[in-house]
Design an enzyme around this catalytic site. Structure first.
Site, PDB file in Angstrom:
ATOM      1  N   VAL B 103      -4.294   5.845   9.790  1.00  0.00           N
ATOM      2  CA  VAL B 103      -5.292   5.428   8.705  1.00  0.00           C
ATOM      3  C   VAL B 103      -6.673   6.123   8.981  1.00  0.00           C
ATOM      4  O   VAL B 103      -6.925   6.599  10.179  1.00  0.00           O
ATOM      5  CB  VAL B 103      -5.730   3.840   9.063  1.00  0.00           C
ATOM      6  CG1 VAL B 103      -6.890   3.376   7.826  1.00  0.00           C
ATOM      7  CG2 VAL B 103      -4.581   3.015   8.670  1.00  0.00           C
ATOM      8  N   CYS B 104      -7.436   6.435   7.934  1.00  0.00           N
ATOM      9  CA  CYS B 104      -8.538   7.068   8.248  1.00  0.00           C
ATOM     10  C   CYS B 104      -8.421   8.723   8.816  1.00  0.00           C
ATOM     11  O   CYS B 104      -7.437   9.518   8.673  1.00  0.00           O
ATOM     12  CB  CYS B 104      -9.568   6.505   8.873  1.00  0.00           C
ATOM     13  SG  CYS B 104     -11.399   6.919   8.743  1.00  0.00           S
ATOM     14  N   THR B 105      -9.114   8.874   9.715  1.00  0.00           N
ATOM     15  CA  THR B 105      -9.066  10.249  10.565  1.00  0.00           C
ATOM     16  C   THR B 105      -8.031  10.348  11.605  1.00  0.00           C
ATOM     17  O   THR B 105      -7.920  11.309  12.241  1.00  0.00           O
ATOM     18  CB  THR B 105     -10.496  10.629  11.116  1.00  0.00           C
ATOM     19  OG1 THR B 105     -10.934   9.581  11.981  1.00  0.00           O
ATOM     20  CG2 THR B 105     -11.491  11.002  10.123  1.00  0.00           C
TER      21      THR B 105
END
Lengths: 231, 231
Positions: B103-105
């Site tokens: 998820v995300c970075t």
């Protein structure tokens, strides 16, 4: 409380649904200057949904706050509704807070504390009807504001709720900045998130599941409403 | 690993963005039979965004899992990208997992572990361009699937991501049942959640903010990419 450095308190209890507060917490933690506090009656740690949250403050240690927020939970909410010491702490903080708030079935706890009399309030869709015994007016909105009471619907509504509260506290541009930072452009893979849009078989399954929890919850609500009327 | 009782591991690191994993954790925790594990290199507790998560397992103690998921974080991601021991644990779990996810970075961390070569992947909108040095193909999708790699965009994309993974593991009806239970019918109060829809002044402010973090992050990515090429 200062407008520039708002103090935001989440009043937790064992078994609370974690996303009810972790969602809004992420939003509030990015509000410049805000102090966001997790607290419970006993302080220390709370385990819920398989996660242990440690380092909680005791509610009694917190003299005042700008925003008090009560999340919800499954069976846990029924215990909170019947916990007079917890409800007394909520009333104390609510008396001087700028905003009295909840997410999900947390509004039933606010109701049990006597904080929703005559107020419109949101709640998780399955439990909205249980606001009435507390003198509250159930509202199907995802985020509902009535005076200084701001309430969110079930679980994930906490993110929409928190952005709304941030806009109140610090303006819409600050809320939009946080929304962009957390890339909140939701795209659910299905359209089953409300009873109006869920496939009928999915809704029926959820209602069956909730029916087993209903008698205990209804009893907790009715007992709390009686105590409130007597008090 | 059993299809009926999936083991889902979140590989955390100090400073991780909490909603990156608490959002999907709430979804996965309602998947019947699933064991959802929070783990880190050291185990114990991690403090982030003002919340202390305790009781974490050590990654090295976990023999295998069905889903390994790496969340992201602000400066913290840069440290994880450069932590060879952490990356080695990710590679070990990924080798036998049914799904390798982020998820995300967190996708930059998967990239640094060498797990995204030639794969399409999502990332937080501000950092998508840093996937390329790892041989990954940046994809602007909110949830991106390429083979057994499923990645989500920034922070709140984790909820959409997790419902997608649940549908893979247990079917769309189970995912829809969870969606209804957590009332995931999002209604953001503003339309600022992506660079395409945010007001230009809000986007400019975010880009200014991100520009200060960019040199350190870019350096961490480039160093990790060099080590990967040399290894």
């Amino acid at each position: 409380m200062s407008e520039r450095e708002p103090v935001i308190v989440f009043a937790l209890f064992p078994g609370v649904t974690q996303l009810d507060f972790t969602g809004p917490h992420q939003v509030f933690s990015r509000l410049p200057g805000a102090r966001v506090i997790l607290a419970s009656a006993a302080g220390g740690a709370i385990e819920t949904d398989g996660i242990t949250f440690a380092g909680l403050r005791r509610l009694a240690e917190i003299p005042a706050c700008d925003v008090v927020c009560v999340p919800g939970g499954a069976g846990a909410t029924d215990n909170a509704i019947g916990d007079d010491a917890f409800l007394a702490e909520l009333r104390r903080l609510a008396a001087t807070a700028r905003y009295v708030t909840s997410v999900c079935t947390g509004s039933l706890v606010l109701g049990a504390a006597g904080l929703l009399r005559g107020r419109r309030a949101a709640c998780h869709w399955a439990w909205r009807d249980l606001l009435a015994p507390f003198g509250a007016i159930a509202d199907p909105g995802r985020v509902v504001r009535d005076g200084n009471v701001i309430t969110g619907g079930g679980v994930t509504a906490g993110i929409d709720f928190a952005l709304t509260v941030v806009a109140e506290l610090a303006g819409r541009e600050t809320a939009q900045t946080i929304q962009l930072a957390i890339e909140y452009a939701p795209a659910p893979p299905f359209n089953a998130g409300s009873p109006e849009t869920a496939p009928p078989a999915i809704l029926a399954r959820a209602e069956d599941h909730n029916a087993t929890a209903r008698p205990r919850r209804r009893q907790a609500v009715m007992q709390a409403a009686s105590r409130l009327a007597a008090g």
